[in-house]
Design a protein around this motif. Structure first.
Motif, short mmCIF file in Angstrom:
data_model
loop_
_atom_site.label_atom_id
_atom_site.label_comp_id
_atom_site.label_asym_id
_atom_site.label_seq_id
_atom_site.Cartn_x
_atom_site.Cartn_y
_atom_site.Cartn_z
N GLN A 25 -11.50 37.75 -36.82
CA GLN A 25 -11.18 39.14 -36.51
C GLN A 25 -9.72 39.26 -36.04
O GLN A 25 -9.06 40.26 -36.32
N ALA A 26 -9.23 38.25 -35.35
CA ALA A 26 -7.87 38.30 -34.80
C ALA A 26 -6.84 37.70 -35.75
O ALA A 26 -5.66 37.63 -35.42
N LEU A 27 -7.28 37.25 -36.92
CA LEU A 27 -6.40 36.53 -37.83
C LEU A 27 -5.19 37.34 -38.29
O LEU A 27 -4.09 36.81 -38.39
N ASP A 28 -5.38 38.63 -38.54
CA ASP A 28 -4.26 39.46 -39.01
C ASP A 28 -3.16 39.56 -37.94
O ASP A 28 -1.98 39.36 -38.23
N LYS A 29 -3.57 39.89 -36.71
CA LYS A 29 -2.60 39.99 -35.62
C LYS A 29 -1.92 38.65 -35.38
O LYS A 29 -0.71 38.57 -35.16
N LEU A 30 -2.73 37.60 -35.40
CA LEU A 30 -2.22 36.26 -35.12
C LEU A 30 -1.23 35.81 -36.19
O LEU A 30 -0.16 35.27 -35.87
N SER A 31 -1.55 36.05 -37.45
CA SER A 31 -0.65 35.60 -38.51
C SER A 31 0.67 36.37 -38.47
O SER A 31 1.73 35.79 -38.70
N LYS A 32 0.60 37.66 -38.15
CA LYS A 32 1.83 38.44 -38.05
C LYS A 32 2.71 37.95 -36.89
O LYS A 32 3.92 37.78 -37.03
#
Length: 84
Positions: A25-32
């Motif tokens: 779920q946090a992958l998008d924020k984390l990758s950015k």
């Protein structure tokens, strides 16, 4: 996230734990945040700030996992006499 198929299986009803996928779920924020960090010059003040942002995101995921496990173990301990 979690490599096993299920966290636990109840013997009475055969229910599996519905393990939430907090990391995914946090992958998008984390990758950015990590992409931004990779573009910063290592050792600069902006790099240190961004490093802390990435670390906070990782810590949040770890805390969410721990909280889920704590709640699940408390629920099991309060509902059953013995857990094996």
């Amino acid at each position: 996230d979690f490599a096993m198929d299920g966290l636990y299986v109840e013997s009475e009803q055969g229910k599996k734990a519905n393990y939430p996928r907090y990391y995914r779920q946090a992958l998008d924020k984390l990758s950015k945040a990590q992409r931004i960090l990779s573009r910063r010059k290592k050792g600069s003040a902006r790099w240190n700030k961004q490093r802390l942002v990435v670390a906070k995101l990782h810590e949040k995921v770890a805390n969410q996992r721990m909280n889920f496990l704590h709640h699940k173990s408390k629920e099991l301990a309060s509902n059953f006499d013995a857990v094996v």
